[in-house]
Design a protein around this motif. Structure first.
Motif, PDB file in Angstrom:
ATOM      1  N   CYS A  41       0.093   0.993   9.572  1.00  0.00           N
ATOM      2  CA  CYS A  41       0.138  -0.022   8.508  1.00  0.00           C
ATOM      3  C   CYS A  41      -1.162  -0.832   8.542  1.00  0.00           C
ATOM      4  O   CYS A  41      -1.460  -1.499   9.532  1.00  0.00           O
ATOM      5  N   PRO A  42      -1.942  -0.799   7.458  1.00  0.00           N
ATOM      6  CA  PRO A  42      -3.242  -1.472   7.471  1.00  0.00           C
ATOM      7  C   PRO A  42      -3.139  -3.000   7.517  1.00  0.00           C
ATOM      8  O   PRO A  42      -4.092  -3.673   7.884  1.00  0.00           O
TER       9      PRO A  42
ATOM     10  N   ARG B 211       9.716   2.713  -3.191  1.00  0.00           N
ATOM     11  CA  ARG B 211       8.821   1.661  -3.682  1.00  0.00           C
ATOM     12  C   ARG B 211       9.407   0.982  -4.911  1.00  0.00           C
ATOM     13  O   ARG B 211      10.050   1.626  -5.732  1.00  0.00           O
ATOM     14  N   ASP B 212       9.107  -0.318  -5.008  1.00  0.00           N
ATOM     15  CA  ASP B 212       9.452  -0.980  -6.265  1.00  0.00           C
ATOM     16  C   ASP B 212       8.308  -0.728  -7.250  1.00  0.00           C
ATOM     17  O   ASP B 212       7.345  -0.019  -6.935  1.00  0.00           O
ATOM     18  N   ARG B 213       8.374  -1.305  -8.418  1.00  0.00           N
ATOM     19  CA  ARG B 213       7.358  -0.991  -9.438  1.00  0.00           C
ATOM     20  C   ARG B 213       5.970  -1.507  -9.094  1.00  0.00           C
ATOM     21  O   ARG B 213       4.975  -1.109  -9.694  1.00  0.00           O
ATOM     22  N   TRP B 214       5.870  -2.421  -8.119  1.00  0.00           N
ATOM     23  CA  TRP B 214       4.571  -2.934  -7.686  1.00  0.00           C
ATOM     24  C   TRP B 214       4.062  -2.236  -6.429  1.00  0.00           C
ATOM     25  O   TRP B 214       3.007  -2.572  -5.918  1.00  0.00           O
ATOM     26  N   GLY B 215       4.859  -1.307  -5.907  1.00  0.00           N
ATOM     27  CA  GLY B 215       4.449  -0.553  -4.735  1.00  0.00           C
ATOM     28  C   GLY B 215       4.992  -1.065  -3.418  1.00  0.00           C
ATOM     29  O   GLY B 215       4.739  -0.479  -2.369  1.00  0.00           O
ATOM     30  N   TYR B 216       5.735  -2.163  -3.451  1.00  0.00           N
ATOM     31  CA  TYR B 216       6.292  -2.711  -2.212  1.00  0.00           C
ATOM     32  C   TYR B 216       7.496  -1.895  -1.757  1.00  0.00           C
ATOM     33  O   TYR B 216       8.243  -1.380  -2.586  1.00  0.00           O
ATOM     34  N   PRO B 217       7.690  -1.774  -0.426  1.00  0.00           N
ATOM     35  CA  PRO B 217       8.813  -0.967   0.078  1.00  0.00           C
ATOM     36  C   PRO B 217      10.165  -1.606  -0.191  1.00  0.00           C
ATOM     37  O   PRO B 217      10.311  -2.828  -0.111  1.00  0.00           O
ATOM     38  N   LEU B 218      11.124  -0.756  -0.515  1.00  0.00           N
ATOM     39  CA  LEU B 218      12.517  -1.159  -0.682  1.00  0.00           C
ATOM     40  C   LEU B 218      13.369  -0.255   0.186  1.00  0.00           C
ATOM     41  O   LEU B 218      13.151   0.955   0.214  1.00  0.00           O
ATOM     42  N   ALA B 219      14.346  -0.830   0.861  1.00  0.00           N
ATOM     43  CA  ALA B 219      15.259  -0.020   1.671  1.00  0.00           C
ATOM     44  C   ALA B 219      16.144   0.809   0.755  1.00  0.00           C
ATOM     45  O   ALA B 219      16.638   0.315  -0.262  1.00  0.00           O
TER      46      ALA B 219
ATOM     47  N   ARG C 156       0.823  -1.217   0.000  1.00  0.00           N
ATOM     48  CA  ARG C 156       0.000   0.000   0.000  1.00  0.00           C
ATOM     49  C   ARG C 156       0.854   1.262   0.000  1.00  0.00           C
ATOM     50  O   ARG C 156       0.417   2.300  -0.461  1.00  0.00           O
ATOM     51  N   GLY C 157       2.059   1.208   0.577  1.00  0.00           N
ATOM     52  CA  GLY C 157       3.024   2.298   0.449  1.00  0.00           C
ATOM     53  C   GLY C 157       2.975   3.391   1.493  1.00  0.00           C
ATOM     54  O   GLY C 157       3.728   4.354   1.395  1.00  0.00           O
ATOM     55  N   LEU C 158       2.135   3.274   2.493  1.00  0.00           N
ATOM     56  CA  LEU C 158       2.082   4.296   3.534  1.00  0.00           C
ATOM     57  C   LEU C 158       3.432   4.439   4.223  1.00  0.00           C
ATOM     58  O   LEU C 158       3.890   5.550   4.491  1.00  0.00           O
ATOM     59  N   CYS C 159       4.111   3.338   4.461  1.00  0.00           N
ATOM     60  CA  CYS C 159       5.422   3.389   5.128  1.00  0.00           C
ATOM     61  C   CYS C 159       6.436   4.157   4.280  1.00  0.00           C
ATOM     62  O   CYS C 159       7.283   4.870   4.822  1.00  0.00           O
TER      63      CYS C 159
END
Length: 89
Positions: free
Chosen positions: A75-76, A41-49, A28-31
């Motif tokens: 975080c939902p 974010r990666d291209r799917w929206g997941y967090p990357l350090a 979801r990308g709130l973080c």
């Protein structure tokens, strides 16, 4: 106030570690919005350090602790855990 020791790389050690549970995260990308210095974010929206080699554990500096606590609380999918490193103070 106690003096802080710099690590071998000349940077302060993280005050905490943000653990991402990939079985819960749905990107979801709130973080990433709350922690733009630590996460992107990666291209799917997941967090990357942005600075850590680990995908699951991200070092959090003392100046970002409030934002990291907000990310955990908001975080939902309850995918985040903040783990103190014991190096504060």
């Amino acid at each position: 106030m106690a003096a802080r020791t710099l690590g071998s790389t000349g940077t302060r050690p993280p005050a905490a570690r943000l653990h991402i549970d990939w079985t819960r995260c749905d990107g979801r990308g709130l973080c990433t919005e709350l922690l733009p210095r630590e996460l992107t974010r990666d291209r799917w929206g997941y967090p990357l350090a942005t600075k850590s080699a680990s995908r699951s554990d991200v070092g959090i500096g003392e100046s970002s602790l409030d934002a990291a606590n907000d990310a955990v609380a908001l975080c939902p999918k309850l995918a985040l855990t903040l783990i103190p490193t014991g190096k504060t103070g």
